[in-house]
Design a protein around this motif. Structure first.
Motif, mmCIF file in Angstrom:
data_model
loop_
_atom_site.group_PDB
_atom_site.id
_atom_site.type_symbol
_atom_site.label_atom_id
_atom_site.label_comp_id
_atom_site.label_asym_id
_atom_site.label_seq_id
_atom_site.Cartn_x
_atom_site.Cartn_y
_atom_site.Cartn_z
ATOM 1 N N ASP A 10 -82.550 -38.969 -15.682
ATOM 2 C CA ASP A 10 -83.930 -38.529 -15.913
ATOM 3 C C ASP A 10 -84.910 -39.685 -15.778
ATOM 4 O OD1 ASP A 10 -82.998 -35.963 -16.326
ATOM 5 O OD2 ASP A 10 -83.107 -36.088 -18.517
ATOM 6 N N LYS A 13 -85.279 -40.497 -12.080
ATOM 7 C CA LYS A 13 -86.129 -39.486 -11.439
ATOM 8 C C LYS A 13 -87.605 -39.771 -11.693
ATOM 9 C CE LYS A 13 -83.115 -35.465 -11.433
ATOM 10 N NZ LYS A 13 -82.866 -34.153 -12.055
ATOM 11 N N SER A 14 -87.929 -40.139 -12.911
ATOM 12 C CA SER A 14 -89.329 -40.380 -13.244
ATOM 13 C C SER A 14 -89.869 -41.651 -12.598
ATOM 14 C CB SER A 14 -89.509 -40.451 -14.766
ATOM 15 O OG SER A 14 -88.983 -41.641 -15.295
ATOM 16 N N GLY A 17 -87.728 -41.148 -8.077
ATOM 17 C CA GLY A 17 -87.554 -39.882 -7.387
ATOM 18 C C GLY A 17 -86.123 -39.378 -7.331
ATOM 19 N N GLY A 18 -86.018 -38.183 -6.774
ATOM 20 C CA GLY A 18 -84.775 -37.442 -6.784
ATOM 21 C C GLY A 18 -83.653 -37.981 -5.935
ATOM 22 N N ALA A 21 -81.900 -40.628 -7.791
ATOM 23 C CA ALA A 21 -81.298 -40.000 -8.965
ATOM 24 C C ALA A 21 -80.010 -39.281 -8.579
ATOM 25 C CB ALA A 21 -82.283 -39.046 -9.619
ATOM 26 N N ASP A 25 -76.355 -40.155 -9.910
ATOM 27 C CA ASP A 25 -75.549 -39.118 -10.552
ATOM 28 C C ASP A 25 -74.115 -39.149 -10.040
ATOM 29 O OD1 ASP A 25 -75.035 -36.944 -12.244
ATOM 30 O OD2 ASP A 25 -75.534 -35.512 -10.673
#
Length: 65
Positions: A10, A13-14, A17-18, A21, A25
């Motif tokens: 999280d 991501k903040s 970005g995705g 992330a 993961d």
């Protein structure tokens, strides 16, 4: 310190970005050790002090640690 992977994801991501992330993961373990996995955290743009609550606004404070 052990931090749940989702909390780290999280934060990534903040910050960046995705895409990063998603990569984090797949590479980080379920429980992220801030000492043992410092290199991986740095790879994804996460500073250990940021997670540990440098300045009181870090993830550790949000987790109540």
């Amino acid at each position: 310190m052990q931090i749940p992977k989702q909390q780290v994801i999280d934060l990534i991501k903040s910050k960046v970005g995705g895409e990063k992330a998603g990569q984090a993961d797949s590479e980080l373990p379920d429980q992220v050790d801030t000492d043992q996995h410092a290199g991986l955290l740095q790879k994804f743009g996460v500073d250990r002090q940021e997670l540990l609550g440098g300045g009181g606004g870090g993830l550790a404070g949000k987790l109540g640690l």
